[in-house]
Design a protein around this motif. Sequence first.
Motif, PDB file in Angstrom:
ATOM      1  N   PHE A  32       0.805  -1.220   0.000  1.00 23.27           N
ATOM      2  CA  PHE A  32       0.000   0.000   0.000  1.00 23.27           C
ATOM      3  C   PHE A  32       0.840   1.272   0.000  1.00 23.27           C
ATOM      4  O   PHE A  32       0.508   2.233  -0.702  1.00 23.27           O
ATOM      5  N   SER A  35       1.606   2.523  -3.339  1.00 25.60           N
ATOM      6  CA  SER A  35       0.507   3.048  -4.156  1.00 25.60           C
ATOM      7  C   SER A  35      -0.248   4.190  -3.486  1.00 25.60           C
ATOM      8  O   SER A  35      -1.157   4.768  -4.095  1.00 25.60           O
ATOM      9  N   CYS A  36       0.110   4.529  -2.267  1.00 22.86           N
ATOM     10  CA  CYS A  36      -0.625   5.564  -1.534  1.00 22.86           C
ATOM     11  C   CYS A  36      -0.492   6.922  -2.222  1.00 22.86           C
ATOM     12  O   CYS A  36       0.554   7.255  -2.778  1.00 22.86           O
ATOM     13  N   THR A 104      -9.224  -2.506   4.655  1.00 26.69           N
ATOM     14  CA  THR A 104      -7.992  -2.573   3.875  1.00 26.69           C
ATOM     15  C   THR A 104      -7.324  -1.211   3.779  1.00 26.69           C
ATOM     16  O   THR A 104      -8.017  -0.198   3.590  1.00 26.69           O
ATOM     17  N   GLU A 106      -5.858  -0.042   1.378  1.00 32.63           N
ATOM     18  CA  GLU A 106      -6.121   0.521   0.054  1.00 32.63           C
ATOM     19  C   GLU A 106      -7.189   1.613   0.109  1.00 32.63           C
ATOM     20  O   GLU A 106      -7.152   2.582  -0.659  1.00 32.63           O
TER      21      GLU A 106
END
Length: 243
Positions: A32, A35-36, A104, A106
């Motif tokens: 994560f 991709s944050c 999650t 995400e």
Amino acid sequence: MNPTAQYDFTIIVPIFNEEDNMSRLEETLKKFIISCKKKSCVLFVNDGSSDRSEKLIQEACKRNQGFYYLSLDRNMGLSAAMKAGIDAVFSPLVGYIDADLQTTPEDFNLLLEYSDNYPLVMGIRVGRKDSFVKRLSSKFANGFRRMMTGDNITDTGCPLKVLHTDYAKRIPFFTGMHRFLPALIGLQGAEVKEIPVRHFPRIAGTSKYHLFNRLIGPFKDCFAFRWMKHRYIHYTVKDSDLC
């Protein structure tokens, strides 16, 4: 320098006896933070675990850039672990997620879209994968809390939240505080934004909550909040020559 000051967003993960979840938690958070939407790091707070959680946390932090930890000397509970984490953070934003991964990381990206405009952005668990008894007791506790605090929040127990760190550090912490974050942020005159997020069943480890601490504890804490609300000091400095 505190390393969290190099990041925009620190994710606090309280840990109490979650050795069975640590491998999956490490991999999920590692993916994560790449991709944050914000430059992010992770702060594990070991809340006096009596299993192998502390050792596994330390090993994860050695393996992964942007992973940090602190350990409490004994089990103090979720509110104390969150306070310890917030006290240690120097990034502009701080987040919170449970180690069980029933939410999650995400979905932090959904909350972060609104973080510039709201001091607290939090999830609403959609399609909860908990037992009927847990969902029913949560619904009752949420309704009673709304009546007592007037915060009008749908799902205060959702373990996915993003806060402005300066607001978080001003929150008056007490045992059970984690249930009242929206109301406590509201004492500072701030608005709260709720966003639907996904919810998943727990697949490893055991829940730390039972009927007593889902109902009786929050019931008593509501009265503590009402007492404190009328005595809370909130001020704004108009002028100063200190800087």
